[in-house]
Design a protein around this motif. Structure first.
Motif, PDB file in Angstrom:
ATOM      1  N   SER A  15      68.302   2.098 -74.222  1.00  0.00           N
ATOM      2  CA  SER A  15      69.569   1.968 -74.948  1.00  0.00           C
ATOM      3  C   SER A  15      69.751   0.544 -75.427  1.00  0.00           C
ATOM      4  CB  SER A  15      70.752   2.374 -74.071  1.00  0.00           C
ATOM      5  OG  SER A  15      70.855   1.497 -72.955  1.00  0.00           O
ATOM      6  N   GLY A  16      70.628   0.384 -76.393  1.00  0.00           N
ATOM      7  CA  GLY A  16      70.933  -0.943 -76.911  1.00  0.00           C
ATOM      8  C   GLY A  16      72.411  -1.086 -77.205  1.00  0.00           C
ATOM      9  N   ILE A  17      72.975  -2.250 -76.887  1.00  0.00           N
ATOM     10  CA  ILE A  17      74.367  -2.570 -77.185  1.00  0.00           C
ATOM     11  C   ILE A  17      74.388  -3.774 -78.110  1.00  0.00           C
ATOM     12  CG2 ILE A  17      76.592  -3.302 -76.239  1.00  0.00           C
ATOM     13  CD1 ILE A  17      75.823  -1.996 -73.611  1.00  0.00           C
ATOM     14  N   ILE A  18      75.046  -3.639 -79.230  1.00  0.00           N
ATOM     15  CA  ILE A  18      75.149  -4.753 -80.172  1.00  0.00           C
ATOM     16  C   ILE A  18      75.974  -5.873 -79.541  1.00  0.00           C
ATOM     17  CG2 ILE A  18      75.989  -5.503 -82.427  1.00  0.00           C
ATOM     18  CD1 ILE A  18      73.583  -3.674 -82.614  1.00  0.00           C
ATOM     19  N   VAL A  19      75.409  -7.088 -79.536  1.00  0.00           N
ATOM     20  CA  VAL A  19      76.100  -8.249 -78.992  1.00  0.00           C
ATOM     21  C   VAL A  19      76.818  -9.016 -80.097  1.00  0.00           C
ATOM     22  CG1 VAL A  19      75.816 -10.435 -77.756  1.00  0.00           C
ATOM     23  CG2 VAL A  19      74.458  -8.427 -77.100  1.00  0.00           C
ATOM     24  N   GLY A  20      76.149  -9.190 -81.222  1.00  0.00           N
ATOM     25  CA  GLY A  20      76.772  -9.921 -82.321  1.00  0.00           C
ATOM     26  C   GLY A  20      75.876  -9.974 -83.535  1.00  0.00           C
TER      27      GLY A  20
END
Length: 266
Positions: free
Chosen positions: A240-245
């Motif tokens: 999974s991936g979470i957008i940081v910026g």
């Protein structure tokens, strides 16, 4: 003793216009001077204005104040104060949740640039996911959220608490909006449409730079999966991936994502 409007204005630190507005709505009933040119206010008018100013700060509108005073005052005021107390409690919970959220985001932003490519074991907190759409590579079809939930997510009350989150199978991604469960509970977040709950889980994680628009491929995150396999970690779910910026830093445009694979622990 009788006072003119300028005297009352100075006493109570409100404008002449506001005093007249209270009068227009029946809160006070000043007398007129003998020649009819001036309003004359008694001490009782000043007391009533003081109380009305206080009621206004308790979320009771000026037009409602006279009706409350004239009709079942005590029961009405108790009821309205109860409503205002609940409103303040909700606002306090929201502000507390916002402080937690901002602290977490700030910490992740500070760490992300120093941990690009550095792999560590971490804990992914308990989360709520709300379905957004699909992607293949950098081709996105991600505005398929249930309309009722979209109205919640994109509202000013809730949007600061969500992160774009994707689960990848090769080049294909399934996208969600993610919110930590503790914040969702504190905010009493409603649920509509396609929703999933993620339990707290241990993960192998790192930060990656997705590159310029169009440059992101599965090759950016496969080193994490390879590391897990080479070091004997049992992967228990999708990457999974979470957008940081997303934004410029110096002359480089960075799209930072925290990627993770859930693992079985000892």
């Amino acid at each position: 003793m009788k006072y003119r409007i300028g005297d009352v204005s100075k006493m109570l630190h409100i404008s002449d216009q506001m005093i007249r507005y209270y009068e227009k709505n029946g809160v006070i009933h000043p007398e007129r001077s003998g020649d009819g040119q001036y309003r004359l206010y008694t001490e009782m008018d000043i007391f009533l204005l003081f109380e009305a100013m206080k009621y206004k700060e308790w979320d009771i509108s000026i037009p409602e104040i006279n009706d409350m005073i004239s009709n079942d005052y005590y029961s009405t005021l108790i009821e309205r104060l109860g409503m205002y107390e609940e409103k303040l409690s909700r606002e306090a919970r929201h502000r507390s949740a916002m402080a937690q959220r901002v602290a977490r985001v700030r910490r992740k932003l500070k760490l992300s640039r120093y941990n690009i490519g550095h792999i560590a074991v971490d804990i992914l907190p308990e989360c709520e996911l709300f379905y957004l759409g699909e992607s293949d590579g950098e081709s996105y079809d991600i505005y398929n959220m249930d309309s009722e939930m979209a109205a919640v997510v994109y509202s000013s009350e809730f949007i600061p608490f969500f992160d774009p989150y994707a689960e990848y199978d090769g080049e294909h991604g399934t996208w969600w909006y993610l919110i930590h469960s503790d914040l969702a509970g504190t905010l009493e977040l409603p649920e509509h449409g396609r929703h999933r709950h993620l339990e707290e889980q241990p993960v192998l994680t790192t930060f990656i730079d997705m590159g310029e628009i169009g440059e992101f491929t599965s090759g950016k995150y496969t080193p994490l999966q390879k590391y897990a396999e080479e070091n004997g970690y049992e992967i228990t779910g999708p990457l999974s991936g979470i957008i940081v910026g997303r934004g410029n830093e110096g002359d480089h445009f960075r799209r930072l994502m925290q990627v993770a694979v859930p693992i079985k622990t000892l």
